[in-house]
Design an enzyme around this catalytic site. Structure first.
Site, PDB file in Angstrom:
ATOM      1  N   CYS A  74       0.799  -1.232   0.000  1.00 52.28           N
ATOM      2  CA  CYS A  74       0.000   0.000   0.000  1.00 52.28           C
ATOM      3  C   CYS A  74       0.829   1.278   0.000  1.00 52.28           C
ATOM      4  CB  CYS A  74      -0.949  -0.013   1.190  1.00 52.28           C
ATOM      5  SG  CYS A  74      -2.066  -1.425   1.150  1.00 52.28           S
ATOM      6  N   HIS A 129      -1.551   8.183   6.556  1.00 53.34           N
ATOM      7  CA  HIS A 129      -1.967   6.918   5.930  1.00 53.34           C
ATOM      8  C   HIS A 129      -3.423   6.672   6.324  1.00 53.34           C
ATOM      9  CE1 HIS A 129      -1.444   3.134   3.951  1.00 53.34           C
ATOM     10  NE2 HIS A 129      -1.666   2.429   5.044  1.00 53.34           N
ATOM     11  N   GLU A 135      -0.024   4.995  13.989  1.00 55.49           N
ATOM     12  CA  GLU A 135       0.476   6.121  13.186  1.00 55.49           C
ATOM     13  C   GLU A 135       0.482   7.398  14.023  1.00 55.49           C
ATOM     14  OE1 GLU A 135      -1.697   7.020   9.576  1.00 55.49           O
ATOM     15  OE2 GLU A 135      -0.110   8.367   8.871  1.00 55.49           O
ATOM     16  N   LYS A 144      -8.401   9.217   2.760  1.00 55.95           N
ATOM     17  CA  LYS A 144      -9.032   7.903   2.535  1.00 55.95           C
ATOM     18  C   LYS A 144     -10.487   7.914   3.006  1.00 55.95           C
ATOM     19  CE  LYS A 144      -4.979   4.841   2.680  1.00 55.95           C
ATOM     20  NZ  LYS A 144      -3.849   5.761   2.975  1.00 55.95           N
ATOM     21  N   HIS A 204      -9.227   3.382   0.474  1.00 54.64           N
ATOM     22  CA  HIS A 204      -7.812   3.025   0.356  1.00 54.64           C
ATOM     23  C   HIS A 204      -7.608   2.470  -1.053  1.00 54.64           C
ATOM     24  CE1 HIS A 204      -3.884   1.626   0.834  1.00 54.64           C
ATOM     25  NE2 HIS A 204      -3.934   1.169   2.069  1.00 54.64           N
ATOM     26  N   PHE A 234       1.718  -3.546   3.847  1.00 52.78           N
ATOM     27  CA  PHE A 234       1.982  -4.905   4.328  1.00 52.78           C
ATOM     28  C   PHE A 234       3.482  -5.170   4.266  1.00 52.78           C
ATOM     29  CE2 PHE A 234      -2.138  -7.524   3.362  1.00 52.78           C
ATOM     30  CZ  PHE A 234      -2.758  -6.902   4.427  1.00 52.78           C
TER      31      PHE A 234
END
Lengths: 325, 392
Positions: free
Chosen positions: B152, B285, B296, B315, B320, B379
């Protein structure tokens, strides 16, 4: 300050390698990892052991791959197709993303610097090594594992064949070289196998999946320029032969034109066993050990035009003989 | 790091084609997350996503992802005024995950259910690397060509890699960005991990229940600053630093203390020689999973301290978008600097008390910011922070 790039370790493993499991931490790790990740982790650990290096001083991982872990991807999908949403495996899902080999290797060897997965037809391993060399040369990382991994999935291979893709000799395997800043390698008393003195990657005009109509290219000239060398100094060429005849002919034409009028001997580690992206590491290591007092060129070009050139010098010519134990 | 100028932007988003539609949607706080139409969602708990609305430009013989990518890439090159001659040396770097998998899945579904339909030719282009070949070949970009997969964070990684090529003097100009079309694998996988909210996601909300997925493409033209000025190009912003780190912790979970995330932010600041206090905005993110947002926020607090920094997650409006996310969010960050307007976090009703930042709930905020970051994590613990400076 630009750094010199030393090759200090190498490992290539494939399905014929007898002791892959011995390079996995334990049975739990073996169970957790897909086959291609097992091969990649084993290659990474072996290459670091060969270089007598650990990740304490910082380590990056660069993995080139054509298709990633398609075996796990197909298993994941087929779980759904056979049993509906209840057949989906949360454990398999991460393996559907191509960075799974780099991620599991980074975890296995505790590599916390940048981790890149580069996907490309035919040239992926060479591209990862060229990128790794550039990162060290620029001082962005001090050491890296760079190479590639592939595992041909039968469904993918047959579908590509049906779709008209060129037949290729493919194998499952993984391989890495360990690259370090030469000063850092010297400081820790490392054995130096050779030096990457130039690396470049460019595109040759060609439509996707086609070979180009030109023999003119720029990557080899750019890599030689970075190396401060010239075509006449190239004593050996390691190509990306993969059983795709027209592509191999095009590769020869590109290299011949770039090195003309010189015609050094060509060889490729992928014939006859089949090619995987990890074999780029073997080409670079072979170039380092066999170049003698000449330069060696590691070259790859893909249908579609992606071209990589890496210029390698052996340790004796790199002025590193004294470092070899 | 040598600063690199951003001179062109191109976007295809769940708001439609074009940067203008994208920014109007984001700055208006519009949520584009709706019921999924592209794939069968029967039997799944979550049945929504942010799809790119029809029509999508380009030949139907190409994969949906290729069409999204080509449209965004064209807009970026045109926006930057890059002519054919300039393209010969230009790099193209694409962040991608799914490739043309949407079409490959459809064929495999049919084949597994007994269809004897032959493999369509476009299936040979179903891998992520196809996008770079299609863009390079169609738009005449003959410099270095790369496809990066860092899950991502791929779209953000592509900008960092392009910056390296320009800083190292390899190329004067690069087209970099990310693309992903919605795929069954992605939708099913995040469902299997139970990471999807059945309702539109609510980043940084106390009651957030997971992410929403989306699709799109974004590309930017990056250029050597001196070259851009010499040719009279409009410079939107400068990419002055980046950090790329690995957690080396777990294949799906981030490091619980956000160590790798914080390190990426610190490296970006250090490379640019910018103090943390100078950064006014972070495009997070911000996936809206309970774990990601908390970690985060912890990492940002470690680097920037509490308060001060405006934080938002776009997002909340476009979902996403996987490999496209890092570039779509970089574009949002650049446009926030240009327009002096910070896009909001939509659906943020009850701020999580564990998130010690003003997360710009529901409505955009006027703010003249000189430096802003865009965070992207993936990931495998793949962390990328991009640091932008307002042009001028």
């Amino acid at each position: 300050m630009r750094q010199r790039v030393a090759i200090t370790g190498v490992a290539v493993v494939d399905e014929r390698t007898p002791d892959v499991a011995s390079w996995l931490a334990d049975e739990a790790e073996a169970r957790r990892l897909s086959r291609i990740c097992q091969l990649t982790v084993a290659a990474g650990r072996r290459a670091l052991a060969d270089a007598d290096l650990d990740a304490q001083g910082g380590l990056a991982v660069l993995v080139g791959t054509e298709f990633g872990d398609m075996v796990s991807t197909i298993s994941f999908v087929d779980g759904y197709l056979s049993r509906g949403p209840g057949g989906l495996s949360a454990l398999l899902f991460p393996h559907t993303v191509m960075n799974t080999m780099a991620a599991t290797t980074a975890i296995a060897v505790s590599a916390k610097d940048l981790s890149l997965t580069l996907s490309a037809l035919t040239v992926a391993g060479e591209l990862a090594i060229a990128r790794g060399a550039a990162a060290i040369r620029a001082g962005r990382v001090g050491a890296c594992l760079a190479g590639g991994a592939d595992e041909p999935a039968p469904l993918v291979m047959s579908a590509l064949g049906e779709a008209g893709a060129a037949p290729e000799l493919r194998a499952a395997g993984a391989g890495f070289v360990v690259l370090e800043a030469l000063d850092g390698a010297r400081a820790r008393g490392a054995r130096v196998l050779g030096e990457i003195v130039g690396a470049a990657w460019r595109a040759v005009p060609a439509r996707p999946h086609r070979i180009g109509s030109t023999a003119s290219s720029r990557a080899i000239a750019a890599a030689l320029e970075e190396a401060g060398g010239h075509a006449a100094e190239v004593g050996r060429v390691y190509t990306s032969a993969n059983g795709d005849g027209p592509r191999e002919e095009w590769e020869r034409a590109l290299v011949d034109a770039a090195l003309a009028p010189h015609r050094p001997p060509y060889q490729s580690p992928s014939v006859p066993a089949g090619r995987h992206s990890g074999l780029a590491a073997q080409s670079v290591a072979s170039a380092a050990s066999e170049a003698g007092d000449r330069l060696a060129l590691v070259h790859a070009v893909a249908r579609g035009g992606n071209q990589v050139a890496i210029v390698v010098r052996s340790a004796s010519r790199a002025g590193a003989t004294a470092l070899i134990p | 790091m040598k600063p690199v100028a951003i001179t062109g932007l191109g976007v295809v988003s769940p708001f439609g084609a074009g940067v203008k539609a994208y920014w109007e949607g984001l700055s208006g706080g519009v949520c584009a997350i709706r019921p999924i139409t592209l794939i069968d969602t029967e039997g799944f708990r979550c049945r929504i996503a942010a799809e790119v609305p029809r029509p999508i430009a380009g030949s139907a013989r190409r994969s949906r992802a290729d069409r999204l990518a080509l449209a965004a890439a064209r807009e970026a090159l045109d926006d930057a005024g890059v002519d054919r001659g300039d393209r010969e040396d230009a790099a193209v770097i694409v962040g991608a995950v799914g490739g043309g998998m949407l079409e490959a899945e459809a064929w495999h579904w049919r084949r597994m259910r007994g269809s004897a339909e032959p493999v369509p030719r476009p299936l040979a282009s179903s891998f992520p690397s196809a996008h770079a070949d299609v863009i390079g070949s169609t738009l005449g970009l003959a410099g270095p060509r790369e496809t990066v997969v860092t899950a991502c964070s791929s779209g953000a990684a592509s900008l960092a890699m392009a910056t390296d090529l320009i800083s190292d003097g390899v190329v004067p100009l690069a087209l970099a960005g990310g693309v992903d079309a919605l795929t069954r694998i992605c939708f099913m996988g995040f469902n299997a991990l139970r990471l999807l909210d059945p309702a539109p996601c609510r980043p940084f909300d106390r009651d957030r229940r997971g992410m929403s997925i989306g699709e799109g493409a974004a590309f930017v033209v990056l250029e050597d600053g001196a070259r851009a000025r010499a040719r009279g190009a409009r410079v939107y912003a400068e990419l002055v630093g980046y950090g790329m780190t690995g957690d080396a912790f777990h294949v799906t979970s981030p490091h619980p203390e956000g160590e790798g995330m914080a390190r990426a932010m610190r490296i970006a600041l250090r490379e640019a020689g910018v103090a943390a206090a100078s950064v006014g905005y972070a495009n997070a993110h911000g996936t809206a999973t309970p774990q990601n947002d908390r970690i985060e926020a912890r990492a940002m607090r470690d680097v920037f301290g509490e308060g001060g920094l405006l934080v938002s997650s776009t997002k909340s409006m476009i979902g996403h978008t996987m490999a496209a996310a890092g570039t779509l969010e970089a574009v949002a960050t650049v446009l926030a600097l240009v327009s002096e307007l910070v896009p909001p976090t939509a659906q943020l009703e009850t701020p999580d008390p564990e998130i010690p930042f003003d997360c710009v709930p529901r409505a955009a905020r006027e703010a003249a910011v000189e430096f802003a970051i865009s965070n992207s994590f993936g990931f495998g613990g793949q962390n990328v922070t991009l640091l932008f400076k307002r042009a001028g």
